[in-house]
Write a protein that holds these residues in place. Structure first.
Motif, PDB file in Angstrom:
ATOM      1  N   ASN A 121       0.575  -0.953   0.079  1.00 21.65           N
ATOM      2  CA  ASN A 121      -0.056  -0.111  -0.162  1.00 21.65           C
ATOM      3  C   ASN A 121       0.807   1.045  -0.057  1.00 21.65           C
ATOM      4  O   ASN A 121       0.521   2.226  -0.306  1.00 21.65           O
ATOM      5  N   LEU A 122       1.780   1.495   0.486  1.00 18.86           N
ATOM      6  CA  LEU A 122       2.937   2.502   0.106  1.00 18.86           C
ATOM      7  C   LEU A 122       3.409   2.652  -0.347  1.00 18.86           C
ATOM      8  O   LEU A 122       3.365   3.695  -1.198  1.00 18.86           O
ATOM      9  N   LYS A 123       4.117   1.248  -1.699  1.00 22.77           N
ATOM     10  CA  LYS A 123       4.664   1.290  -2.518  1.00 22.77           C
ATOM     11  C   LYS A 123       3.546   2.211  -3.673  1.00 22.77           C
ATOM     12  O   LYS A 123       4.113   2.815  -4.419  1.00 22.77           O
ATOM     13  N   LYS A 124       2.238   2.210  -3.534  1.00 19.29           N
ATOM     14  CA  LYS A 124       1.479   2.567  -4.433  1.00 19.29           C
ATOM     15  C   LYS A 124       1.090   3.929  -4.010  1.00 19.29           C
ATOM     16  O   LYS A 124       0.813   4.873  -5.165  1.00 19.29           O
ATOM     17  N   GLU A 125       1.370   4.400  -2.941  1.00 18.22           N
ATOM     18  CA  GLU A 125       0.687   6.102  -2.444  1.00 18.22           C
ATOM     19  C   GLU A 125       2.215   6.706  -2.944  1.00 18.22           C
ATOM     20  O   GLU A 125       2.029   7.788  -3.506  1.00 18.22           O
ATOM     21  N   ILE A 126       3.765   6.115  -2.823  1.00 20.11           N
ATOM     22  CA  ILE A 126       4.835   6.474  -3.239  1.00 20.11           C
ATOM     23  C   ILE A 126       4.987   6.834  -4.800  1.00 20.11           C
ATOM     24  O   ILE A 126       5.140   7.971  -5.234  1.00 20.11           O
ATOM     25  N   ASN A 127       4.043   5.559  -5.404  1.00 18.32           N
ATOM     26  CA  ASN A 127       4.203   5.706  -6.835  1.00 18.32           C
ATOM     27  C   ASN A 127       3.230   7.084  -7.163  1.00 18.32           C
ATOM     28  O   ASN A 127       3.425   7.675  -8.382  1.00 18.32           O
ATOM     29  N   LYS A 128       2.525   6.995  -6.861  1.00 18.07           N
ATOM     30  CA  LYS A 128       1.033   7.494  -6.938  1.00 18.07           C
ATOM     31  C   LYS A 128       1.479   9.681  -6.713  1.00 18.07           C
ATOM     32  O   LYS A 128       1.630  10.646  -8.252  1.00 18.07           O
ATOM     33  N   ILE A 129       2.655   9.738  -6.437  1.00 13.56           N
ATOM     34  CA  ILE A 129       3.510  11.095  -5.359  1.00 13.56           C
ATOM     35  C   ILE A 129       4.053  10.958  -6.604  1.00 13.56           C
ATOM     36  O   ILE A 129       4.312  12.079  -7.669  1.00 13.56           O
ATOM     37  N   THR A 130       5.112   9.702  -7.262  1.00 14.37           N
ATOM     38  CA  THR A 130       6.595   9.926  -7.938  1.00 14.37           C
ATOM     39  C   THR A 130       6.240   9.979  -9.762  1.00 14.37           C
ATOM     40  O   THR A 130       6.534  11.317 -10.798  1.00 14.37           O
ATOM     41  N   ASN A 131       4.717   9.790  -9.497  1.00 16.04           N
ATOM     42  CA  ASN A 131       4.267   9.598 -10.681  1.00 16.04           C
ATOM     43  C   ASN A 131       3.956  11.629 -11.410  1.00 16.04           C
ATOM     44  O   ASN A 131       3.808  11.464 -12.756  1.00 16.04           O
ATOM     45  N   THR A 132       3.613  11.958 -10.231  1.00 10.39           N
ATOM     46  CA  THR A 132       3.270  14.305 -11.045  1.00 10.39           C
ATOM     47  C   THR A 132       4.414  15.029 -10.357  1.00 10.39           C
ATOM     48  O   THR A 132       3.718  16.209 -10.400  1.00 10.39           O
ATOM     49  N   ASP A 133       5.293  14.441  -9.421  1.00 14.11           N
ATOM     50  CA  ASP A 133       6.496  15.346  -9.126  1.00 14.11           C
ATOM     51  C   ASP A 133       7.776  14.935  -9.517  1.00 14.11           C
ATOM     52  O   ASP A 133       8.119  14.026  -9.379  1.00 14.11           O
ATOM     53  N   LYS A 134       8.106  16.159 -10.821  1.00 13.90           N
ATOM     54  CA  LYS A 134       9.606  16.056 -11.613  1.00 13.90           C
ATOM     55  C   LYS A 134      10.494  15.554 -10.159  1.00 13.90           C
ATOM     56  O   LYS A 134      11.545  15.295 -10.809  1.00 13.90           O
ATOM     57  N   GLY A 135      10.911  15.637  -9.242  1.00 17.70           N
ATOM     58  CA  GLY A 135      11.562  15.791  -8.360  1.00 17.70           C
ATOM     59  C   GLY A 135      12.699  17.061  -8.374  1.00 17.70           C
ATOM     60  O   GLY A 135      12.938  18.462  -9.038  1.00 17.70           O
ATOM     61  N   ARG A 136      13.861  16.721  -7.589  1.00 19.67           N
ATOM     62  CA  ARG A 136      15.214  17.296  -7.541  1.00 19.67           C
ATOM     63  C   ARG A 136      16.391  16.665  -7.084  1.00 19.67           C
ATOM     64  O   ARG A 136      16.173  15.192  -6.882  1.00 19.67           O
TER      65      ARG A 136
END
Length: 188
Positions: free
Chosen positions: A21-36
């Protein structure tokens, strides 16, 4: 009598979270955040994430604060921890993080979501490393807490590490084809 002075301690504990469940939530975040790019050499580091709007990350935040309060109490520090920020790290094949620390914080840490033996251990640098290297390096019979200039921990999934924010550390390269996923954070 051996008397230890200037001890640097870390907090190392295993949690029991549902990592799928945590990985699913992480993937939702990383799919919309370009990162740094901060200390990461390759890989991905998210911008600071909202700890309250993500259910599983919110539960993790509470566990981090509880463990930080206990750790700080053991160190005789004020145990009213405030989670300053949190971000996601993904290291792919050969990605790593350079030597760094976390200024303007009291305690820092990392929680491992997905990792394996060769996916990148974390190494802490002894604040006395220069002296050890200069005066003791060719005299050391056995490396231990007194004689090591660095200390390496090979993480496992669900492992939480807390450490003084001033403690310099780096992450070794991921030598697997599986991405290494962790969540890092700072506390006051």
């Amino acid at each position: 009598m051996l008397q230890n002075i200037f001890i640097t301690s870390i907090w190392n504990v295993s949690l029991n979270f549902n990592l799928d469940n945590l990985k699913k939530e992480i993937n939702k975040i990383t799919n919309t955040d370009k990162g740094r790019i901060i200390s990461n050499q390759g890989g991905y580091q998210s911008n600071d994430i909202n700890m309250k709007t993500n259910t599983h990350i919110n539960f993790l935040s509470k566990a981090i604060i509880d463990n930080a309060n206990y750790f700080k109490k053991q160190l005789d520090l004020e145990d009213k921890s405030i989670l300053q920020n949190m971000w996601i790290n993904k290291n792919y094949f050969k990605d790593y993080n350079t030597l760094h620390n976390h200024p303007n914080s009291c305690i820092s840490g990392v929680y491992y979501v997905q990792c394996s033996k060769e996916s990148g251990a974390i190494t802490f640098e002894n604040p006395n490393a220069d002296g050890i290297g200069y005066a003791w390096e060719n005299k050391i019979i056995k490396y231990n807490n007194n004689t090591s200039s660095s200390w390496t921990i090979t993480p496992t999934p669900n492992q939480l590490l807390l450490f003084p924010a001033f403690l310099k550390h780096f992450v070794k390269p991921n030598l697997t084809k599986e991405e290494r996923i962790s969540i890092s954070f700072n506390l006051l």
